[in-house]
Design a protein around this motif. Structure first.
Motif: not given
Length: 272
Positions: A233-237, A246-261, A263-269
């Motif tokens: 999560p720290a590296a992903a954040a 650097e690019i402008g992406f602000s909306y990130f879409v992932i698969g449900a299998a990784f939602a729990d993994t 989740a700390p990134v979402v809580a932070k950002l």
């Protein structure tokens, strides 16, 4: 000054593509958990005969939680504009404005696999345009259903610039960071359009319905592809923040299998 420098910095938000597996009760629990983790949007793929239809599935998800819901994405190769627009408008009404219409051309050949006539790239783009136009007519002046358009080449990008509220770029898996950065930076900043990224893999896992089953995660990391995020999560954040800066992406879409993994990134950002 480049286009990215002119774009306003948008707050982060995160969506989850959550197809239904064999156990409906487990899917409902997953939807509630995704909502409790701070994700903004619950999304469904458009894969007829493989998954329940988008409309009733998203209406069910919206009744379970206060999440926004959306199609990721309607495949124009499979859909007539009027019917798709009416379904999208109906979902906006039934969810009281919580529906987002994602639409794209559709995977090459998908219509033939399902026994439908082949649809040319030009006709796919025409259907996308006509769908958005019909949706705006159905919405009228009192409702605006957000439209996220999946784009690849210059013609679909030009269409999105004209009619969409957000874009997600269909990125080849062998694109490296430089290629993806240049591809997105070439997208004009004439309008304030949200830039979304479809993340097919996290760590060593590949999300269902977001990429082919043979996607090589080791090769993605070796190529410095942006189709993948770290599972830490720290590296992903850190990587997500870099991609916005650097690019402008602000909306990130992932698969449900990784939602729990993640989740700390979402809580932070989320919302930052």
């Amino acid at each position: 000054m480049n286009d990215q420098a002119r774009r306003a910095t948008r707050p982060f938000r995160f969506g989850v593509v959550a197809p239904i597996g064999s156990d409906l009760a487990m899917w409902r629990d997953s939807v509630r958990r995704i909502a409790d983790s701070g994700y903004s949007t619950l999304l469904m793929p458009d894969v007829p005969t493989w998954q329940p239809a988008i409309g009733p599935t998203l209406a069910t998800a919206a009744a379970l939680t206060d999440l926004r819901v959306g199609s990721w994405v309607y495949a124009a190769a499979l859909r007539e504009p009027w019917n798709t627009a009416w379904e999208a408008h109906s979902l906006s009404v039934l969810t009281e404005g919580r529906f987002e219409m994602g639409i794209g051309a559709g995977r090459p050949g998908i219509e033939v696999e399902l026994g439908l006539p082949a649809v040319s790239p030009a006709e796919r783009r025409a259907r996308m345009r006509d769908t958005v136009a019909a949706l705006r007519t159905f919405d009228g002046s009192d409702l605006h259903t957000p439209v996220v358009m999946a784009v690849s080449g210059p013609k679909s990008q030009a269409l999105a610039l004209e009619v969409a509220d957000g874009v997600t770029f269909v990125l080849p898996s062998d694109d490296d960071r430089v290629e993806t950065t240049n591809r997105v930076r070439d997208f004009p900043a004439d309008r304030d359009i949200e830039l979304g990224q479809h993340v097919a893999a996290v760590g060593d896992g590949v999300a269902a319905f977001m990429a082919g089953p043979n996607l090589d995660t080791a090769a993605l990391r070796a190529a410095d592809s942006l189709v993948i995020l770290p599972s830490d999560p720290a590296a992903a954040a850190e990587e997500i923040q870099r991609r916005r800066e650097e690019i402008g992406f602000s909306y990130f879409v992932i698969g449900a299998a990784f939602a729990d993994t993640l989740a700390p990134v979402v809580a932070k950002l989320a919302g930052q």
